[in-house]
Scaffold this active site. Structure first.
Site, PDB file in Angstrom:
ATOM      1  N   LYS A  54      -2.963   7.021   1.376  1.00 42.28           N
ATOM      2  CA  LYS A  54      -2.795   7.195   2.829  1.00 42.28           C
ATOM      3  C   LYS A  54      -1.892   8.391   3.104  1.00 42.28           C
ATOM      4  CE  LYS A  54      -2.138   4.331   6.959  1.00 42.28           C
ATOM      5  NZ  LYS A  54      -3.340   4.685   7.696  1.00 42.28           N
ATOM      6  N   ARG A  88       0.843  -1.209   0.000  1.00 47.25           N
ATOM      7  CA  ARG A  88       0.000   0.000   0.000  1.00 47.25           C
ATOM      8  C   ARG A  88       0.872   1.251   0.000  1.00 47.25           C
ATOM      9  NH1 ARG A  88      -4.415   0.758   4.606  1.00 47.25           N
ATOM     10  NH2 ARG A  88      -2.529   1.072   5.855  1.00 47.25           N
ATOM     11  N   GLU A  91     -16.458   5.559   6.340  1.00 47.68           N
ATOM     12  CA  GLU A  91     -15.600   4.845   7.303  1.00 47.68           C
ATOM     13  C   GLU A  91     -15.517   5.619   8.605  1.00 47.68           C
ATOM     14  OE1 GLU A  91     -11.646   4.464   5.497  1.00 47.68           O
ATOM     15  OE2 GLU A  91     -11.896   6.414   4.549  1.00 47.68           O
TER      16      GLU A  91
HETATM   17  N1  PMP Z   1      -9.680   4.102   7.205  1.00 46.70           N
HETATM   18  C1  PMP Z   1      -8.994   5.182   7.621  1.00 46.70           C
HETATM   19  C2  PMP Z   1      -9.501   6.539   7.274  1.00 46.70           C
HETATM   20  C3  PMP Z   1      -7.825   5.017   8.396  1.00 46.70           C
HETATM   21  O1  PMP Z   1      -7.134   6.094   8.798  1.00 46.70           O
HETATM   22  C4  PMP Z   1      -7.397   3.707   8.735  1.00 46.70           C
HETATM   23  C5  PMP Z   1      -6.188   3.467   9.584  1.00 46.70           C
HETATM   24  N2  PMP Z   1      -5.127   4.306   9.330  1.00 46.70           N
HETATM   25  C6  PMP Z   1      -8.153   2.621   8.272  1.00 46.70           C
HETATM   26  C7  PMP Z   1      -9.277   2.852   7.499  1.00 46.70           C
HETATM   27  C8  PMP Z   1      -7.735   1.207   8.577  1.00 46.70           C
HETATM   28  O2  PMP Z   1      -6.683   0.811   7.764  1.00 46.70           O
HETATM   29  P1  PMP Z   1      -5.649  -0.323   8.250  1.00 46.70           P
HETATM   30  O3  PMP Z   1      -6.456  -1.530   8.550  1.00 46.70           O
HETATM   31  O4  PMP Z   1      -4.747  -0.494   7.101  1.00 46.70           O
HETATM   32  O5  PMP Z   1      -4.989   0.240   9.477  1.00 46.70           O
END
Ligand code: PMP
Length: 285
Positions: A147, A52, A179
Site C-alpha cells: 500500500k 497490513r 480492482e
Molecule cells: N484496492 C485499492 C487499489 C485501494 O486503494 C483500496 C483502498 N485504499 C482498496 C483496494 C480497499 O482496501 P481496504 O478495504 O483495505 O480499504
C-alpha cells in the site's frame, strides 16, 4: 474548523504541521499508508490495518515499528482531540528525509503523519444510488499488494471517470478486472455466488474485502476467489466494491450496461448491513 494532526510525535494545528521538502515520500513516493474508518468514535478493523502496514513496511524495508510508536494510542488521541464521531484517519509512514538519490539511504528516520477527516460513511448517498463504472487498462506497477502512496494512475483514472460523468474505473489486465481505483471489485452471480479476484500481487489485499468474505462465509454465502471478466460483470445479478470508507457499495452499471436490474440489489444491501453491524460490534476504542 482547524484540525489537530500528528507529525513525528507532535500534535499540532493543521496549519502548523509540516514535513521536509527532502522527504522521500514527496520525492519518490517512498512511503506507505493506511486509511482506517471511524464510526461511533471507534476504529474499524484497526488490528488488520496495522498488520497490513507492518507487511507494507517490511516489503519496502522501512524500519518502523507501529507498536513501539503506539499508533493505536495516536489514533485514539486524534479521535478525542478532533471530537471525531464518523470519518477516517489517514496514516502515512515514509522512509524519511535524505539528499535526493535513487539509492535508498541506509540511515533515515521515518516520517510519520496522521490526520482525521470527518465524513458520513454509514449514510452514504453513493451506496443508496449505486455506482456507475467504466473499464480502462490497469497500467500500475505489479506490486499492488504494497500500500504505497504511488497513487498517480489511480487518481488519473478516478478523475477520468468523474470527467466522463460516472463514478469510477474498474481496471483490466489480461481481460479480467483487477480492482477499482481505490477499492476491491466483486460480483454476485445469477446463482448467488460471490466472485472476487484471489489475492496476489495484482491487487491490494483489502481489509474490508477480507472482513466481508468472512462475514459472507459465516452467512453461508458461496464465495469463489478467481478473476472475472467485464462480460461476467454485465451478466451478473449484482456487483459491488469494498473499501475502508465505502464499506460495501453497490455497482449498478459497467461501460454503459446496467448490471442486473440496474439498481442496488438485495444481496449487496444485506452484505453492507452485515458489514456495518459486525464492524460496530467489534470497534476498537
Ligand atoms: N484496492 C485499492 C487499489 C485501494 O486503494 C483500496 C483502498 N485504499 C482498496 C483496494 C480497499 O482496501 P481496504 O478495504 O483495505 O480499504
Amino acid at each position: 474548523m482547524s484540525r489537530i494532526v500528528h507529525v513525528n510525535g507532535a500534535y499540532l494545528p493543521e496549519a502548523e504541521a509540516s514535513v521536509s521538502i527532502f522527504d522521500r515520500g514527496l520525492l519518490f513516493a517512498d512511503a506507505v499508508y493506511e486509511v482506517t474508518a471511524v464510526i461511533d468514535g471507534g476504529l474499524v478493523d484497526f488490528d488488520a490495518h496495522q498488520r497490513r502496514l507492518r507487511r507494507s513496511l517490511a516489503e519496502l524495508g522501512i524500519a518502523f515499528d507501529p507498536e513501539a510508536a503506539d499508533l493505536r494510542g495516536i489514533h485514539r488521541e486524534l479521535i478525542a482531540r478532533n471530537n471525531l464521531s464518523e470519518g477516517l484517519i489517514y496514516l502515512q509512514v515514509s522512509r524519511g528525509s535524505a539528499d535526493r538519490s535513487f539509492v535508498q539511504p541506509a540511515q533515515a528516520t521515518p516520517t510519520v503523519m496522521l490526520f482525521t477527516q470527518a465524513q458520513a460513511l454509514v449514510d452514504n448517498p453513493e451506496a443508496a444510488r449505486g455506482l456507475r463504472v467504466i473499464t480502462r487498462p490497469d497500467l500500475r506497477w505489479h506490486r499492488r499488494d504494497i500500500k504505497t502512496t504511488q497513487l498517480l494512475y489511480p487518481s488519473m483514472m478516478k478523475s477520468l471517470a468523474v470527467a466522463e460523468g460516472v463514478d469510477d474505473v474498474w481496471m483490466l489486465e489480461a481481460g479480467t478486472v483487477t480492482e477499482g481505483s481505490s477499492s476491491n471489485a466483486h460480483i454476485i452471480t445469477r446463482d448467488g455466488r460471490l466472485v472476487t479476484r484471489a489475492l496476489s500481487n495484482d491487487i491490494l489485499h483489502g481489509i474490508t474485502r477480507a472482513a466481508v468474505l468472512d462475514y459472507a462465509r459465516e452467512a453461508a454465502l458461496a464465495v469463489e476467489e478467481r478473476a472475472f471478466t467485464p462480460a461476467e460483470v454485465m451478466a451478473a445479478e449484482e456487483a459491488f466494491i469494498t473499501s475502508a470508507t465505502a464499506f460495501v457499495s453497490p455497482v449498478v452499471e459497467i461501460d454503459g450496461t446496467p448490471i442486473g436490474s440496474g439498481c442496488p440489489g438485495p444481496a449487496v444491501a444485506r452484505l453492507r448491513s452485515l458489514y456495518i453491524a459486525e464492524s460496530r460490534a467489534r470497534l476498537s476504542r
